[in-house]
Design an enzyme around this catalytic site. Structure first.
Site, PDB file in Angstrom:
ATOM      1  N   CYS A  23       0.716  -1.213  -0.025  1.00 54.89           N
ATOM      2  CA  CYS A  23       0.067   0.035   0.096  1.00 54.89           C
ATOM      3  C   CYS A  23       0.836   1.287  -0.020  1.00 54.89           C
ATOM      4  O   CYS A  23       2.068   1.128   0.217  1.00 54.89           O
ATOM      5  CB  CYS A  23      -0.713  -0.023   1.111  1.00 54.89           C
ATOM      6  SG  CYS A  23      -1.820  -1.406   1.250  1.00 54.89           S
ATOM      7  N   GLY A  55      -1.207   0.675  -4.650  1.00 57.61           N
ATOM      8  CA  GLY A  55      -2.306  -0.066  -4.002  1.00 57.61           C
ATOM      9  C   GLY A  55      -3.496   0.647  -4.948  1.00 57.61           C
ATOM     10  O   GLY A  55      -3.408   1.887  -5.262  1.00 57.61           O
ATOM     11  N   ASN A 129       1.079   0.742   5.823  1.00 62.80           N
ATOM     12  CA  ASN A 129       1.428  -0.116   4.741  1.00 62.80           C
ATOM     13  C   ASN A 129       2.553  -1.179   5.365  1.00 62.80           C
ATOM     14  O   ASN A 129       3.642  -0.972   5.915  1.00 62.80           O
ATOM     15  CB  ASN A 129       2.655   0.869   3.845  1.00 62.80           C
ATOM     16  CG  ASN A 129       3.324   0.107   2.815  1.00 62.80           C
ATOM     17  OD1 ASN A 129       4.430   0.485   2.528  1.00 62.80           O
ATOM     18  ND2 ASN A 129       2.877  -0.990   2.245  1.00 62.80           N
ATOM     19  N   GLY A 130       2.236  -2.604   4.955  1.00 58.77           N
ATOM     20  CA  GLY A 130       2.824  -3.495   5.589  1.00 58.77           C
ATOM     21  C   GLY A 130       1.975  -4.754   5.668  1.00 58.77           C
ATOM     22  O   GLY A 130       0.738  -4.735   5.349  1.00 58.77           O
ATOM     23  N   TYR A 266      10.574  -4.078  -8.355  1.00 56.31           N
ATOM     24  CA  TYR A 266       9.404  -3.990  -8.806  1.00 56.31           C
ATOM     25  C   TYR A 266       8.381  -3.019  -8.125  1.00 56.31           C
ATOM     26  O   TYR A 266       7.713  -2.339  -9.021  1.00 56.31           O
ATOM     27  CB  TYR A 266       8.749  -5.249  -8.549  1.00 56.31           C
ATOM     28  CG  TYR A 266       7.082  -5.280  -8.973  1.00 56.31           C
ATOM     29  CD1 TYR A 266       6.813  -5.848 -10.339  1.00 56.31           C
ATOM     30  CD2 TYR A 266       6.147  -5.202  -8.252  1.00 56.31           C
ATOM     31  CE1 TYR A 266       5.521  -5.983 -11.035  1.00 56.31           C
ATOM     32  CE2 TYR A 266       4.808  -5.379  -8.634  1.00 56.31           C
ATOM     33  CZ  TYR A 266       4.637  -5.588  -9.973  1.00 56.31           C
ATOM     34  OH  TYR A 266       3.200  -5.719 -10.383  1.00 56.31           O
ATOM     35  N   SER A 307       7.988  -2.173 -17.074  1.00 56.15           N
ATOM     36  CA  SER A 307       8.568  -2.722 -15.705  1.00 56.15           C
ATOM     37  C   SER A 307       9.969  -3.153 -16.229  1.00 56.15           C
ATOM     38  O   SER A 307      10.959  -3.088 -15.484  1.00 56.15           O
ATOM     39  CB  SER A 307       7.865  -4.053 -15.277  1.00 56.15           C
ATOM     40  OG  SER A 307       7.632  -5.058 -16.701  1.00 56.15           O
TER      41      SER A 307
END
Length: 483
Positions: A23, A55, A129-130, A266, A307
């Site tokens: 997130c 997210g 976040n996590g 990424y 990417s």
């Protein structure tokens, strides 16, 4: 029916879900007399906009005017959830915001963030976040029936809100017994807080505004978009409080740095800086090392957009093979709200990528991408390039094989679903139909990051988890099972 959130990867090919990002969190504090001009809700909107890649399921903002907290959140992208009229109702001088991909709990409105709880002194709004790994133990500290959502974030918010002495005292009590990955930004009516787990697995940075305000964000790109100056990273095990007295910092645990290596591969934006170096520079260097580890005679290096672009640039530079564009990405594929038909599903990857036949016909290609999860996307790309006339297709991957799931905030597939968890490199090459396949080694990836190996979490690559995770604490829907 799932919300058409603009990401077609789930709808076009449900069997090939990519790694889902952690997130994005954002927080801002400005002096109360600057609030009308600063418009913290709009600063937060743009901060979340810069972090949207982390997210895409839901978005939310909470704002305090010094006397009360107002929360607005909904399912969808930041630009779908908020418009000018909504942001104009969110007035104050402190705000926290969140864009979510669910790693604990289903993608529902109830689980969207910020979470909010009433306290003995007012209110508490929190974004996270996590992923926590002792959520059941933490939930057991709460009275039955207290939880209204099924996320680890809801558990943490309830614990912080129900302790006496205010959020700071509660954080001093609760954070030392909280295990897992957590970069938190939270607030009461007058103070903005931020905290990072002792391992510092997920990123969190601090920035300053010209008018005396402060910003906390998941990535430096979130600071850049609002004109904040990068000050420093929030340290592992650090808790800060921001108000009219400035930034106050304290330690709630000794730091044990284990930053996520996959951020470099990424998750993070290429224009983000981690540990004083841009992610773009790291990814280009990874491409150079990849070329040295896995050379091949070829005519053209092409990336899988976007990417694989930085690593492809590095690969071309180190190999001397020309860099070019062989695949065109449809920039607007994420704006359709139409359910794809079975015929369109069969076209799969062509909705997102299309080959430039003139550039690749008769050529020996090196195709660079950042990772292979299940292999379906790479299989489709190789087939598409061959159909367009490519003579040879050599696939190069700028990360080691992803063989293990993540329990710290990335929703990877299970080990059984990960292609590298079941097949050798040669078997993967055969499965995707490439002439050759080469992954960068873990040692070379670590070296390119310039972070000491012992200070990185590499679990998705080597299965060594810096924080052991019990079986009972594994699973995205563990709180839903017990309800």
């Amino acid at each position: 029916m799932p919300l058409r959130d603009g990401r077609l990867s789930h709808d076009i090919d449900p069997s090939d879900r990519p790694p889902q990002d952690a997130c994005g969190v954002f927080g801002v504090w400005v002096p109360a007399d600057q609030a009308p001009r600063a418009e913290v809700s709009k600063l937060t909107y743009y901060g979340l906009y810069a972090l949207q890649h982390r997210g895409q399921e839901s978005a939310g903002i909470a704002v305090s005017d010094g006397s009360r907290i107002v929360v607005y959140k909904d399912m969808g992208l930041v630009a779908q959830v908020f418009d000018e009229s909504v942001l104009n109702t969110l007035r104050g001088h402190i705000a926290v915001g969140h864009c979510r991909y669910s790693t604990t709990g289903s993608p529902t409105w109830e689980n969207a963030q910020p979470t909010f709880r009433s306290t003995e002194a007012g209110g508490l709004a929190l974004v996270h976040n996590g992923n926590l790994i002792n959520t059941p133990d933490l939930a057991a500290r709460l009275e039955p029936g207290v939880l209204t959502a099924t996320t680890d974030t809801e558990v943490l918010t309830a614990l912080l809100a129900t302790r006496e002495g205010g959020p700071l005292a509660a954080a001093r009590e609760i954070l030392p017994v909280t295990r897992g990955a957590y970069s938190l930004v939270f607030m009461d009516e007058g103070i903005l807080y931020a905290a990072r787990d002792p391992e510092g697995i997920r990123p969190l940075v601090l920035g300053s505004l010209e008018d005396g305000g402060w910003v906390v964000a998941s990535e430096t790109a979130g600071l850049d978009i609002v004109g904040a100056r990068f000050v420093r990273e929030i340290e592992p095990g650090e808790l800060i409080a921001i108000d009219g007295e400035g930034v106050r910092s304290e330690r709630f645990a000794e730091p044990r740095p284990k930053g996520c290596l996959f951020e470099y591969v990424y998750l993070a934006r290429p224009d983000t800086t981690i540990a004083g170096r841009s992610v773009q520079a790291t990814r280009v260097e990874v491409g150079r090392r990849l070329a040295r580890e896995h050379p091949v005679e070829a005519d053209l290096v092409i990336p899988t957009p976007e990417s694989g672009t930085p690593a492809a640039i590095g690969y071309a530079e180190a190999s001397g093979i020309p860099y070019g564009q062989g695949l065109v990405k449809n920039s607007y594929v994420g704006r359709t709200f139409i359910q794809p038909s079975q015929t369109i599903r069969q076209l799969g990857i062509r909705l997102k990528l299309n080959p430039l036949r003139e550039a690749i016909e008769g050529k020996r290609l090196v195709v660079v991408d950042d990772s292979i999860v299940r292999g379906n996307t790479q299989r489709a790309i190789v087939g598409m390039l061959r159909d367009a006339g490519a003579r040879e297709v050599h696939v190069r991957i700028s990360s080691p094989p992803v063989s293990w799931p993540c329990f710290y905030g990335i929703d990877f597939a299970t080990r059984a679903e990960l292609i590298a968890g079941n097949l050798s490199v040669e078997e993967i090459r055969d499965s995707i139909g490439a002439d050759t396949l080469g992954y960068i080694s873990l040692d070379e990836l670590i070296s390119a990051s310039r972070i000491p190996k012992d200070n990185l979490c590499r679990a998705c690559f080597d299965g060594v988890y810096p924080i052991p995770v019990e079986d009972a604490a594994r699973g995205k829907h563990l709180l839903e099972v017990t309800r």
